[in-house]
Design an enzyme around this catalytic site. Structure first.
Site, PDB file in Angstrom:
ATOM      1  N   ASN A  95       0.807  -1.235   0.000  1.00  0.00           N
ATOM      2  CA  ASN A  95       0.000   0.000   0.000  1.00  0.00           C
ATOM      3  C   ASN A  95       0.834   1.276   0.000  1.00  0.00           C
ATOM      4  O   ASN A  95       0.394   2.296  -0.541  1.00  0.00           O
ATOM      5  CB  ASN A  95      -0.929  -0.011   1.224  1.00  0.00           C
ATOM      6  CG  ASN A  95      -1.503   1.363   1.504  1.00  0.00           C
ATOM      7  OD1 ASN A  95      -2.399   1.821   0.802  1.00  0.00           O
ATOM      8  ND2 ASN A  95      -0.953   2.050   2.504  1.00  0.00           N
ATOM      9  N   TYR A 135       4.284   9.443 -11.185  1.00  0.00           N
ATOM     10  CA  TYR A 135       3.304   8.648 -10.424  1.00  0.00           C
ATOM     11  C   TYR A 135       2.491   7.750 -11.376  1.00  0.00           C
ATOM     12  O   TYR A 135       2.285   6.565 -11.104  1.00  0.00           O
ATOM     13  CB  TYR A 135       2.393   9.621  -9.675  1.00  0.00           C
ATOM     14  CG  TYR A 135       1.372   8.994  -8.752  1.00  0.00           C
ATOM     15  CD1 TYR A 135       1.756   8.388  -7.555  1.00  0.00           C
ATOM     16  CD2 TYR A 135       0.004   9.031  -9.056  1.00  0.00           C
ATOM     17  CE1 TYR A 135       0.813   7.834  -6.690  1.00  0.00           C
ATOM     18  CE2 TYR A 135      -0.944   8.490  -8.213  1.00  0.00           C
ATOM     19  CZ  TYR A 135      -0.535   7.890  -7.027  1.00  0.00           C
ATOM     20  OH  TYR A 135      -1.471   7.351  -6.177  1.00  0.00           O
ATOM     21  N   THR A 155      -8.309  11.103   1.870  1.00  0.00           N
ATOM     22  CA  THR A 155      -7.163  10.856   2.756  1.00  0.00           C
ATOM     23  C   THR A 155      -6.317  12.134   2.821  1.00  0.00           C
ATOM     24  O   THR A 155      -6.593  13.120   2.135  1.00  0.00           O
ATOM     25  CB  THR A 155      -6.240   9.731   2.228  1.00  0.00           C
ATOM     26  OG1 THR A 155      -5.639  10.173   1.011  1.00  0.00           O
ATOM     27  CG2 THR A 155      -6.970   8.440   2.003  1.00  0.00           C
TER      28      THR A 155
END
Ligand code: NAP
Length: 470
Positions: A312, A377, A411
């Site tokens: 993760n 990314y 988040t």
């Protein structure tokens, strides 16, 4: 990290204001509450076409729930003339008459389709019933993997289900409902159960417009439905907060003992997470050269191996390509992609990943669609998909490897976005809201379920059917 707009439009004033201004009115999603909660309740309608085979397994799965099951009697399909095939409690329901019931789920077994003409049965089942789908309802279609169909007409029919389901998902999303497609391998009906339970339940609240492939499965000894991961050891990287903390809590809820890993400065937070679930904390930077052996040593010190490896930990270092310093590139590839390979390699070399183990990686919709300012990314998260697909063909001893590709999840990572981009990210999906860390965690728990051993090589998006990418 709280969605103020979602709360506002669900007040009486907010609802009226949103309607008159033509703004989206997202419905707060219903999520899983407790271990003994049935995976589905209310009325469930089942339909099928031709000599579809999955329907009898659906019947068995549904029979174990308190749902009232109906089967569509008006479709001239031999499969459903025998109600026992959809469970002994199933009642026939004519779709030609006015339908009084509202359904918590509409489930259609299309595995028997042989040609594109058979697609008419899909229309015949859903046309009179789709308006009867309740808020937070589930549409689940089961087809065959087109890659396994030799006849082009059959492959076309089964591929058509993907377009159908993705469109239905867009139509039902406004009431917080979802639509998904399970593609089974020929003869793989028995492997469907854990996936059917996941996609019909509140655990898949933020998964919509998705296609999951389920292959054949080996026989699995019965598991405790409330704690299916009992006796399993899980490693979760980046577990001190956000999605990682939720994965750790969810796997522990399902019975696993969790090793939470994160970098040393987060130890205080990590310890809080692992203490609350009776797990163990490991301070480690996964990009360190020695990280794979440190992790292996920690596992050997406390356990006899690991069953579930959840990669993760992730970072973003955004800059447009021409302005991107090389360490932004290197760090992003190293954390999100290369470290995972090295850890898996070491665990397998030392034979620490147990039989029927699970590896789960986290991709991103940025890895599927690309994103401005995220060449590093997006490359890393796209690489994750390549890694999972290649590894899925190589894993042995009942091990599976899958990925989730989250969309906008509430988040710290997304809270750091500029307001306008954050608000666009939240609303640009069929459910018009961001997901919660637990939505990603629930999808991972489904992959990790002992009965999901036919689920291998998938990349399922947890994105509320984001408008970005496929
Ligand atoms: P987050 O809140 O930033 O948490 C990630 C955790 O990983 C942090 O505790 C971080 O520590 C840790 N980490 C970073 N580098 C590490 C390293 N070298 N070694 C060990 N741990 C390290 O992120 P999140 O939003 O929960 O995201 C979790 C995963 O989901 C990531 O892979 C992310 O790319 C992916 N994802 C998230 C979203 C979203 O909307 N949030 C969408 C798509 C995909 P520090 O940051 O303190 O260094």
């Amino acid at each position: 990290m709280s969605d103020v707009y979602l709360r506002f439009v669900n007040t009486a004033f907010g609802k009226t204001a949103a309607q008159s201004l033509g703004l989206p009115s997202p419905v707060p999603l219903k999520r899983w509450k407790r271990g003994d909660q049935p995976f589905i309740e209310g009325n469930v309608l089942v339909g099928a076409v031709g000599d579809s085979k999955a329907v009898s397994h659906l019947g068995l799965a549904l029979e174990a729930s308190p749902a009232k099951v109906f089967h569509a009697s008006s479709i001239s399909v031999d499969t459903l003339k025998d109600s026992a095939k959809v469970g002994n409690r199933a009642e026939p329901l004519s779709l030609d008459d006015d339908i009084e019931q509202r359904f918590s789920a509409l489930v259609f077994d299309a595995t028997g389709m042989k040609s594109t003409e058979d697609l008419r049965a899909v229309y015949d089942f859903f046309h009179p019933t789709i308006k009867k789908l309740a808020a937070h309802g589930r549409v689940l279609v089961i087809g065959q993997d087109p890659a396994s169909c030799r006849a082009p007409a059959k492959a076309a029919a089964h591929q058509a289900l993907e377009g159908f389901v993705r469109s239905v998902a867009k139509e039902v999303g406004k009431k917080g409902a979802t639509a998904n497609l399970l593609l089974q391998a020929p003869g793989g009906e028995k492997a469907l159960d854990s996936s059917v339970r996941f996609f019909l339940s509140a655990r898949s609240a933020y998964v919509s417009g998705q296609v999951a492939k389920v292959g054949k499965t080996a026989e699995v000894p019965p598991v405790d439905a409330a704690r299916p991961l009992s006796g399993k050891v899980a490693l979760v990287t980046g577990a001190s907060r956000g999605i990682g903390a939720s994965i750790a809590e969810t796997l522990a809820r399902d019975g696993a003992t969790v090793i939470g890993l994160d970098i040393a400065p987060t130890m205080h937070e990590l310890q809080k997470v692992t203490d609350s679930i009776g797990g163990k904390a490991l301070a480690c930077d996964i990009t360190d050269e020695n990280a794979p052996t440190e992790i292996a040593d920690f596992i050997k010190q406390h356990f006899d191996g690991v069953d579930l490896v959840i990669h993760n930990a992730g970072i973003t270092r955004d800059k447009t390509l021409g302005n991107m310093p090389e360490h932004f590139w290197d760090m992003t590839i190293a954390v999100n992609l290369t470290a995972e390979e090295h850890i898996d390699e070491e665990l397998m070399k030392q034979d620490l990943l147990k039989e029927n183990g699970r590896i789960v990686c986290i991709s991103s919709i940025s890895g599927i669609a690309g994103n401005f300012g995220q060449t590093n990314y997006s490359a890393a998260k796209s690489g994750v998909i390549g890694y999972v697909e290649a590894m899925a063909k190589q894993v042995k001893k009942g091990v599976t490897i899958n990925a989730v590709a989250p969309g906008f999840i509430e988040t710290q990572m997304t809270a750091a976005m500029p307001l306008t981009i954050r608000e666009a990210g939240r609303r640009m999906n069929s459910l018009s809201q961001g997901g919660l860390p637990v939505d990603v965690a629930e999808a991972i728990a489904w992959y990790c379920h002992p009965e999901s051993n036919g689920v291998n090589g998938n990349v399922v998006r947890v994105c509320g059917q984001s408008l970005i990418g496929k």
